[in-house]
Write a protein that holds these residues in place. Structure first.
Motif, PDB file in Angstrom:
ATOM      1  N   VAL A   4      -3.832  -0.824  -3.770  1.00 15.92           N
ATOM      2  CA  VAL A   4      -2.780   0.042  -3.260  1.00 15.92           C
ATOM      3  C   VAL A   4      -2.388   0.981  -4.396  1.00 15.92           C
ATOM      4  CG1 VAL A   4      -0.505   0.187  -2.214  1.00 15.92           C
ATOM      5  CG2 VAL A   4      -1.948  -1.821  -1.770  1.00 15.92           C
ATOM      6  N   GLN A   6      -0.340   4.640  -5.683  1.00 11.69           N
ATOM      7  CA  GLN A   6       0.747   5.574  -5.392  1.00 11.69           C
ATOM      8  C   GLN A   6       0.698   6.719  -6.366  1.00 11.69           C
ATOM      9  OE1 GLN A   6       3.871   1.927  -4.980  1.00 11.69           O
ATOM     10  NE2 GLN A   6       4.826   3.947  -5.032  1.00 11.69           N
ATOM     11  N   CYS A  23       0.840   7.372  -0.828  1.00  4.66           N
ATOM     12  CA  CYS A  23       0.355   5.999  -0.948  1.00  4.66           C
ATOM     13  C   CYS A  23      -0.953   5.860  -0.187  1.00  4.66           C
ATOM     14  CB  CYS A  23       1.380   5.013  -0.394  1.00  4.66           C
ATOM     15  SG  CYS A  23       0.809   3.294  -0.433  1.00  4.66           S
ATOM     16  N   GLN A  25      -4.180   2.837   0.570  1.00  3.25           N
ATOM     17  CA  GLN A  25      -4.709   1.477   0.382  1.00  3.25           C
ATOM     18  C   GLN A  25      -6.162   1.422   0.842  1.00  3.25           C
ATOM     19  OE1 GLN A  25      -5.407  -0.885   3.047  1.00  3.25           O
ATOM     20  NE2 GLN A  25      -4.419   0.073   4.817  1.00  3.25           N
ATOM     21  N   TRP A  34       7.163   0.943   3.005  1.00  4.47           N
ATOM     22  CA  TRP A  34       7.861   1.505   1.868  1.00  4.47           C
ATOM     23  C   TRP A  34       9.086   0.651   1.571  1.00  4.47           C
ATOM     24  CZ3 TRP A  34       6.151   4.588  -1.653  1.00  4.47           C
ATOM     25  CH2 TRP A  34       5.181   5.564  -1.345  1.00  4.47           C
ATOM     26  N   ASN A  75       2.744   8.251   3.504  1.00  7.64           N
ATOM     27  CA  ASN A  75       3.454   9.099   2.558  1.00  7.64           C
ATOM     28  C   ASN A  75       4.943   9.069   2.871  1.00  7.64           C
ATOM     29  OD1 ASN A  75       0.892   9.807   1.565  1.00  7.64           O
ATOM     30  ND2 ASN A  75       0.705  11.435   3.090  1.00  7.64           N
ATOM     31  N   CYS A  91       5.142   1.140  -2.385  1.00  6.71           N
ATOM     32  CA  CYS A  91       4.346   1.091  -1.176  1.00  6.71           C
ATOM     33  C   CYS A  91       3.663  -0.271  -1.127  1.00  6.71           C
ATOM     34  CB  CYS A  91       3.315   2.219  -1.219  1.00  6.71           C
ATOM     35  SG  CYS A  91       2.182   2.268   0.155  1.00  6.71           S
ATOM     36  N   GLY A 103       1.855  -1.568  -4.380  1.00  6.07           N
ATOM     37  CA  GLY A 103       1.395  -0.580  -5.323  1.00  6.07           C
ATOM     38  C   GLY A 103       2.182  -0.666  -6.622  1.00  6.07           C
TER      39      GLY A 103
END
Lengths: 111, 114
Positions: A4, A6, A23, A25, A34, A75, A91, A103
């Motif tokens: 993940v 960011q 973000c 993944q 989030w 996002n 994230c 993340g």
């Protein structure tokens, strides 16, 4: 092989500006999230998307708008930034019901 | 609504000593339970999880946790702490059927003295 990710890692901006955090993944998970971590390290969920569909929307100001263009991306766009928005934003992603992978975080500072 | 309590804000242990971090949860049924660790300036790393089955779960870095339904607890333990274990530890709960909404405790900061 980051799971993940960011961007950006740090974001410094002035009050009233609009900013976005991205973000991504690569785990093939269906669900993305989030979270906001305040200065006291308290973590609180903001949003969750499952297969691009919004499923959790906590009490978050309308200035915050998540967007999921596809399953691998979520996002976060923030309008009219305020001092109180300063925090670390994380994230995360997970399979439909499973553990969440986070993340590295985006540290947002509003001056 | 689910909630998580971590009663210890800050714990200091000597390197090599044993560790137990407390976590109590509130939820109407058996939730999914997690422990995450956050090193300074870093993201959150999953240490271990409990979904069902054996109530003693093993995680990474030598950590384990025990789910006790009667006490609504999910305490984290390590027999011998290393200096690199110094970090913030978060207990979290997901209520089954709540769209995977993770609720975190307030965290316990672990300091390790040499």
């Amino acid at each position: 092989d980051t799971a993940v990710s960011q961007t950006p890692k740090y974001l410094v901006t002035q009050m009233g500006n609009d900013k976005s955090i991205k973000c991504e993944q690569n785990l093939g998970h269906d669900t993305m999230y989030w979270y906001k971590q305040d200065s006291k390290k308290f973590l609180k969920i903001m949003f969750s998307y499952n297969n691009k569909e919004l499923i959790i929307n906590e009490t978050v100001p309308n200035r915050f708008s998540p967007k999921s263009p596809d399953k691998a991306h979520l996002n976060l766009h923030i309008n009219s930034l305020e001092l109180g928005d300063s925090a670390v934003y994380f994230c995360a992603s997970s399979p439909s019901e499973g553990e969440q992978y986070f993340g590295p975080g985006t540290r947002l500072t509003v001056t | 609504a689910q909630s998580v309590t971590q009663p210890d804000i800050h714990i200091t242990v000597s390197e090599g000593a044993s560790l137990e971090l407390r976590c109590n949860y509130s939820y109407g049924a058996t939730p999914y339970l997690f422990w995450y660790v956050q090193s300074p300036g870093q993201g959150l790393q999953l240490l271990l999880k409990y979904f069902s089955g054996d109530t003693l779960v093993q995680g990474i870095k030598g950590f384990e946790a025990e789910f006790k339904r009667s006490q609504s607890s999910f305490n984290l333990r390590k027999p011998s702490v290393h200096w690199s274990d110094a970090a913030e530890y978060f207990c979290a709960v997901v209520g089954i059927g709540t769209a995977s909404k993770l609720t975190f405790g307030t965290g316990t900061r672990l300091q390790v003295t040499l």
